[in-house]
Design an enzyme around this catalytic site. Sequence first.
Site, mmCIF file in Angstrom:
data_model
loop_
_atom_site.group_PDB
_atom_site.id
_atom_site.type_symbol
_atom_site.label_atom_id
_atom_site.label_comp_id
_atom_site.label_asym_id
_atom_site.label_seq_id
_atom_site.Cartn_x
_atom_site.Cartn_y
_atom_site.Cartn_z
ATOM 1 C CB SER A 185 -0.854 -0.035 1.266
ATOM 2 O OG SER A 185 -1.414 1.226 1.512
ATOM 3 C CE1 TYR B 122 -4.203 -3.138 5.546
ATOM 4 C CE2 TYR B 122 -3.878 -0.786 5.212
ATOM 5 C CZ TYR B 122 -4.058 -2.049 4.701
ATOM 6 O OH TYR B 122 -4.064 -2.239 3.335
ATOM 7 C CE LYS C 57 -1.504 -4.551 3.366
ATOM 8 N NZ LYS C 57 -1.768 -5.916 2.893
ATOM 9 C CB VAL D 294 -15.782 16.595 3.544
ATOM 10 C CG1 VAL D 294 -14.441 16.988 2.941
ATOM 11 C CG2 VAL D 294 -16.743 16.112 2.467
ATOM 12 C CG ASN E 64 -6.472 6.189 -2.103
ATOM 13 O OD1 ASN E 64 -5.260 6.342 -2.020
ATOM 14 N ND2 ASN E 64 -7.276 6.484 -1.104
HETATM 15 P P1 NAD Z 1 -10.863 -7.525 1.199
HETATM 16 O O1 NAD Z 1 -11.094 -7.507 2.662
HETATM 17 O O2 NAD Z 1 -12.007 -7.309 0.291
HETATM 18 O O3 NAD Z 1 -10.151 -8.897 0.789
HETATM 19 C C1 NAD Z 1 -9.280 -9.591 1.644
HETATM 20 C C2 NAD Z 1 -9.704 -11.050 1.656
HETATM 21 O O4 NAD Z 1 -8.817 -11.782 2.511
HETATM 22 C C3 NAD Z 1 -11.123 -11.250 2.205
HETATM 23 O O5 NAD Z 1 -11.861 -12.053 1.303
HETATM 24 C C4 NAD Z 1 -10.903 -11.954 3.542
HETATM 25 O O6 NAD Z 1 -11.965 -12.848 3.843
HETATM 26 C C5 NAD Z 1 -9.579 -12.679 3.311
HETATM 27 N N1 NAD Z 1 -8.802 -12.948 4.515
HETATM 28 C C6 NAD Z 1 -8.440 -12.079 5.503
HETATM 29 N N2 NAD Z 1 -7.729 -12.711 6.451
HETATM 30 C C7 NAD Z 1 -7.612 -14.007 6.058
HETATM 31 C C8 NAD Z 1 -7.003 -15.160 6.621
HETATM 32 N N3 NAD Z 1 -6.387 -15.127 7.814
HETATM 33 N N4 NAD Z 1 -7.086 -16.335 5.947
HETATM 34 C C9 NAD Z 1 -7.731 -16.402 4.758
HETATM 35 N N5 NAD Z 1 -8.340 -15.353 4.185
HETATM 36 C C10 NAD Z 1 -8.281 -14.170 4.827
HETATM 37 O O7 NAD Z 1 -9.695 -6.465 0.897
HETATM 38 P P2 NAD Z 1 -9.209 -5.855 -0.494
HETATM 39 O O8 NAD Z 1 -9.608 -4.432 -0.551
HETATM 40 O O9 NAD Z 1 -9.542 -6.760 -1.609
HETATM 41 O O10 NAD Z 1 -7.633 -5.857 -0.234
HETATM 42 C C11 NAD Z 1 -6.804 -6.905 -0.706
HETATM 43 C C12 NAD Z 1 -5.401 -6.649 -0.255
HETATM 44 O O11 NAD Z 1 -4.960 -5.385 -0.741
HETATM 45 C C13 NAD Z 1 -5.236 -6.584 1.257
HETATM 46 O O12 NAD Z 1 -4.001 -7.165 1.595
HETATM 47 C C14 NAD Z 1 -5.210 -5.106 1.540
HETATM 48 O O13 NAD Z 1 -4.514 -4.815 2.723
HETATM 49 C C15 NAD Z 1 -4.479 -4.586 0.321
HETATM 50 N N6 NAD Z 1 -4.755 -3.176 0.023
HETATM 51 C C16 NAD Z 1 -6.042 -2.760 -0.126
HETATM 52 C C17 NAD Z 1 -6.313 -1.421 -0.368
HETATM 53 C C18 NAD Z 1 -7.734 -0.939 -0.510
HETATM 54 O O14 NAD Z 1 -7.952 0.272 -0.415
HETATM 55 N N7 NAD Z 1 -8.706 -1.795 -0.759
HETATM 56 C C19 NAD Z 1 -5.260 -0.485 -0.473
HETATM 57 C C20 NAD Z 1 -3.953 -0.953 -0.327
HETATM 58 C C21 NAD Z 1 -3.715 -2.305 -0.080
HETATM 59 N N1 UFG Z 2 -12.653 10.887 3.518
HETATM 60 C C1 UFG Z 2 -13.645 11.751 3.941
HETATM 61 N N2 UFG Z 2 -14.765 11.217 4.477
HETATM 62 C C2 UFG Z 2 -14.959 9.878 4.627
HETATM 63 C C3 UFG Z 2 -13.919 8.998 4.184
HETATM 64 C C4 UFG Z 2 -12.789 9.553 3.642
HETATM 65 O O1 UFG Z 2 -13.511 12.960 3.827
HETATM 66 O O2 UFG Z 2 -15.990 9.454 5.148
HETATM 67 C C5 UFG Z 2 -11.442 11.470 2.916
HETATM 68 C C6 UFG Z 2 -10.201 11.162 3.732
HETATM 69 O O3 UFG Z 2 -10.009 12.167 4.703
HETATM 70 C C7 UFG Z 2 -9.120 11.163 2.648
HETATM 71 C C8 UFG Z 2 -9.850 10.704 1.381
HETATM 72 O O4 UFG Z 2 -11.234 10.871 1.652
HETATM 73 O O5 UFG Z 2 -8.693 12.458 2.436
HETATM 74 C C9 UFG Z 2 -9.579 9.249 1.048
HETATM 75 O O6 UFG Z 2 -9.844 8.470 2.205
HETATM 76 P P1 UFG Z 2 -9.941 6.883 2.153
HETATM 77 O O7 UFG Z 2 -10.247 6.415 3.538
HETATM 78 O O8 UFG Z 2 -10.839 6.445 1.059
HETATM 79 O O9 UFG Z 2 -8.470 6.453 1.720
HETATM 80 P P2 UFG Z 2 -7.084 6.676 2.458
HETATM 81 O O10 UFG Z 2 -6.223 7.407 1.486
HETATM 82 O O11 UFG Z 2 -7.234 7.249 3.789
HETATM 83 O O12 UFG Z 2 -6.623 5.154 2.691
HETATM 84 C C10 UFG Z 2 -6.393 4.281 1.619
HETATM 85 C C11 UFG Z 2 -6.674 2.824 1.994
HETATM 86 C C12 UFG Z 2 -5.715 2.345 3.038
HETATM 87 C C13 UFG Z 2 -4.317 2.623 2.645
HETATM 88 C C14 UFG Z 2 -4.143 4.064 2.272
HETATM 89 C C15 UFG Z 2 -2.798 4.306 1.688
HETATM 90 O O13 UFG Z 2 -7.974 2.698 2.489
HETATM 91 O O14 UFG Z 2 -5.854 0.932 3.113
HETATM 92 O O15 UFG Z 2 -5.081 4.424 1.263
HETATM 93 O O16 UFG Z 2 -2.678 5.583 1.305
HETATM 94 F F1 UFG Z 2 -3.482 2.322 3.667
#
Ligand code: NAD
Ligand code: UFG
Length: 342
Positions: free
Chosen positions: A127, A152, A156, A220, A182
């Site tokens: 991330s 969290y 990473k 916001v 994002n």
């Molecule tokens: P998600 O929660 O939709 O998917 C994660 C999946 O992993 C889920 O299906 C959950 O059931 C499974 N899981 C969790 N713990 C487990 C375990 N112990 N054993 C087996 N399965 C398990 O999340 P996502 O948004 O698809 O994210 C996928 C990956 O990308 C994650 O590692 C997350 O940290 C990373 N990531 C996500 C974002 C984002 O904004 N969505 C941003 C940066 C990184």
């Molecule tokens: N925001 C609001 N209101 C809300 C939710 C978000 O104003 O209800 C704003 C936040 O302040 C931020 C922007 O929208 O400025 C984006 O927020 P998100 O929560 O959607 O995303 P983040 O950038 O905070 O976090 C995301 C992922 C994390 C990851 C991170 C890395 O969710 O998993 O990017 O930059 F770690």
Amino acid sequence: MKHKIIVTGGCGYIGSHTVVELIENNYEVVILDDLSNSSEETLGRIEKITKVKPTFINIDLKNVAETLQVFNKHKDAKAVINFAALKAVGESVQKPLMYYKNNLYSLLNTLSAQLENGINGFIFSSSATVYGTPETLPITEENETQRPFSAYGNTKKIAEEILDDFIKSNNAFSAISLRYFNPIGAHESGLIGELPSGIPNNLMPYITQTAVGIREKLMVYGNDYPTKDGTPIRDYIHVVDLAKAHVLAVERIIKKEQDQPLEVFNLGTGNGFSVLDVINSFEEVSNLKLNYEITDRRSGDVPQLYAATDLAKEKLGWTANKSLNEMISSSWKWEQKLRNNK
Ligand code: NAD
Ligand code: UFG
């Protein structure tokens, strides 16, 4: 011959989109997921899109013995894509041990089971949070990583360090860490998308849930940041573009094209949009007025994050294609389908 790829967390948001892209690129997929943040229903939806039902094993990757057993059965896999993790930033601050245990035990068990079975390719979901508050923008892979604000985020950073150590000890192993910016949006079919459990933390699902009336109004978090309109800037990236990058990363590993055994790539568009840009784009796409209010800053938010994308372009041959409006309209289509239960 079809190459077999193990996808942990393959029922989740990014995992399910990646499974679709893998199947469409002729890979055989084995999904390992404990469904802690997803639903088995996703498998039927993947089948509807691709006409292929991937193999699914319901397993908690924290369990050492079961993880080993499953990998023993699939030792012919060429690589693992590791999506399995818990990802709620706020919850991780409340329950750090749960996050360290889940995200790191499951990583360690997966790597150990790979080592035992000679499965030597690994792709990691990292991330942009590992960059902390960057001093220079756009963020290149050369930017220093910093200790992230949340537990969290720290899982990473630690995971990348574990991978680095592991790779130095094992010259057969190769890995790619993909640092997502994002991710938003959903598959064009409207059949798969993000399913946040409870109240969403992230901007996009909060907007769409407010628009369908599940949430009263979007808060916001701050408009006094040093940005063009005072709201924070992020690099939003369509989940399907992101999924395609994983297929290219798998190919790079299988074809042994890597310059180094552990490579790191940013996955973003390179464009920064403010929270108000996203709201305006949502209103344009949906033809609705969104109920929102400016409130205080959320702790841990950084003012601006957007990616330098040159390395992923040069090495993976990948660039994001979809515009902000396309991302938002696909999120909106997904939310509406979800609520109409179609
Ligand atoms: P998600 O929660 O939709 O998917 C994660 C999946 O992993 C889920 O299906 C959950 O059931 C499974 N899981 C969790 N713990 C487990 C375990 N112990 N054993 C087996 N399965 C398990 O999340 P996502 O948004 O698809 O994210 C996928 C990956 O990308 C994650 O590692 C997350 O940290 C990373 N990531 C996500 C974002 C984002 O904004 N969505 C941003 C940066 C990184
Ligand atoms: N925001 C609001 N209101 C809300 C939710 C978000 O104003 O209800 C704003 C936040 O302040 C931020 C922007 O929208 O400025 C984006 O927020 P998100 O929560 O959607 O995303 P983040 O950038 O905070 O976090 C995301 C992922 C994390 C990851 C991170 C890395 O969710 O998993 O990017 O930059 F770690």
